[in-house]
Design an enzyme around this catalytic site. Sequence first.
Site, short mmCIF file in Angstrom:
data_model
loop_
_atom_site.label_atom_id
_atom_site.label_comp_id
_atom_site.label_asym_id
_atom_site.label_seq_id
_atom_site.Cartn_x
_atom_site.Cartn_y
_atom_site.Cartn_z
CG ASP A 12 -8.68 -14.78 41.09
OD1 ASP A 12 -9.57 -15.61 41.32
OD2 ASP A 12 -7.90 -14.39 41.97
CB SER A 13 -12.26 -13.02 43.16
OG SER A 13 -11.24 -13.70 43.84
CB CYS A 75 -11.36 -17.60 39.71
SG CYS A 75 -12.40 -17.54 41.17
CB THR A 77 -14.79 -19.46 43.46
OG1 THR A 77 -13.87 -19.68 44.53
CG2 THR A 77 -16.18 -19.32 44.00
CD GLU A 154 -7.27 -10.25 46.94
OE1 GLU A 154 -7.21 -9.04 46.71
OE2 GLU A 154 -7.02 -11.11 46.06
CB CYS A 186 -8.37 -21.28 46.32
SG CYS A 186 -8.53 -19.49 46.38
CB THR A 187 -5.87 -19.02 41.56
OG1 THR A 187 -6.93 -18.07 41.75
CG2 THR A 187 -6.27 -20.04 40.51
CG HIS A 188 -6.48 -15.72 46.42
ND1 HIS A 188 -7.43 -15.78 45.43
CD2 HIS A 188 -6.36 -14.41 46.76
CE1 HIS A 188 -7.90 -14.55 45.19
NE2 HIS A 188 -7.26 -13.70 45.98
N1 DGL Z 1 -8.84 -17.23 43.71
C1 DGL Z 1 -10.19 -17.64 43.62
C2 DGL Z 1 -10.35 -19.12 43.60
O1 DGL Z 1 -9.51 -19.73 43.00
C3 DGL Z 1 -11.20 -16.85 44.33
C4 DGL Z 1 -11.26 -16.89 45.78
C5 DGL Z 1 -12.27 -15.96 46.34
O2 DGL Z 1 -12.45 -14.88 45.80
O3 DGL Z 1 -12.89 -16.35 47.33
O4 DGL Z 1 -11.26 -19.70 44.11
#
Ligand code: DGL
Length: 265
Positions: A12-13, A75, A77, A154, A186-188
């Site tokens: 992931d990011s 992720c 994205t 984050e 989004c996984t966040h």
């Molecule tokens: N967690 C990621 C997602 O699912 C990345 C979000 C990001 O870095 O902007 O999209």
Amino acid sequence: MFKKNDPIGIFDSGLGGLTVFRAVRRLMPSENLIYFGDTARVPYGAKSKEAVVSFSKEIAALLSDRGVKLLIVACNTASSLALEEVRKISNAPVIGVIEPGARAACAATVNNRVLVTGTTATVSSGAYSRALKKLNPGLVVHEKECPLFVPLVEEGWCAKKVTELVAAEYLAPFKKKGFDTVILGCTHYPLLKKVIRRVMGTVKIVDSAEVTAEEARANLVSRNLLNPGGLGRASFIASDAPEKFGILARRLLGIRTGRVEVKRF
Ligand code: DGL
């Protein structure tokens, strides 16, 4: 060519993909896992397709070199913008998070009205609308970008007042629009579930972590590559600030990372 004790790669990011890591760990505790968080370049959601494709390919190449038997793009994205490119360069099969999330949402909705939340890049790609409508052409889908959510996570600010205000700004207008299901695209965002729930009330909130873990398991079973017995190893790589990554992984998700390796591109 792969062995049962080869690791599963997950990337992931930043921290968000750890929601998928946790689901994989719970479902398949014997698997060896390598997690990569691109903390030097997070957030991906505000970047161009070219940038996200190039970052994702670099990480996929690194994890391929480490001999992963399955690669999970944890992720949304990167799954929206780079899945095909990642597949081209990965030695191992690649699973993204969009299709599993779309399947879970289709199973959850009763009134066929689904709200998708996600990063700017994910929403602009229309990947969720396509995946959802393929499964059920009768769905009404609206996608809403929530670009400030990832930086807030984050920063570890999941339960702060400011985060609630931001969530209300983004989502309160949708509360009375009759969506019975909200996709955390989004996984966040699962780390903001409580805040999102407070704003949206009694909707079904869908994230793709568990369904993605189930898809990963099915993939390994079909290839006869499930690792038997024992507790698997987990290792973590970040592209910057490894201490902060380790501290937040523990504080937000209860994951003890041990030493986090640094890999700068
Ligand atoms: N967690 C990621 C997602 O699912 C990345 C979000 C990001 O870095 O902007 O999209």
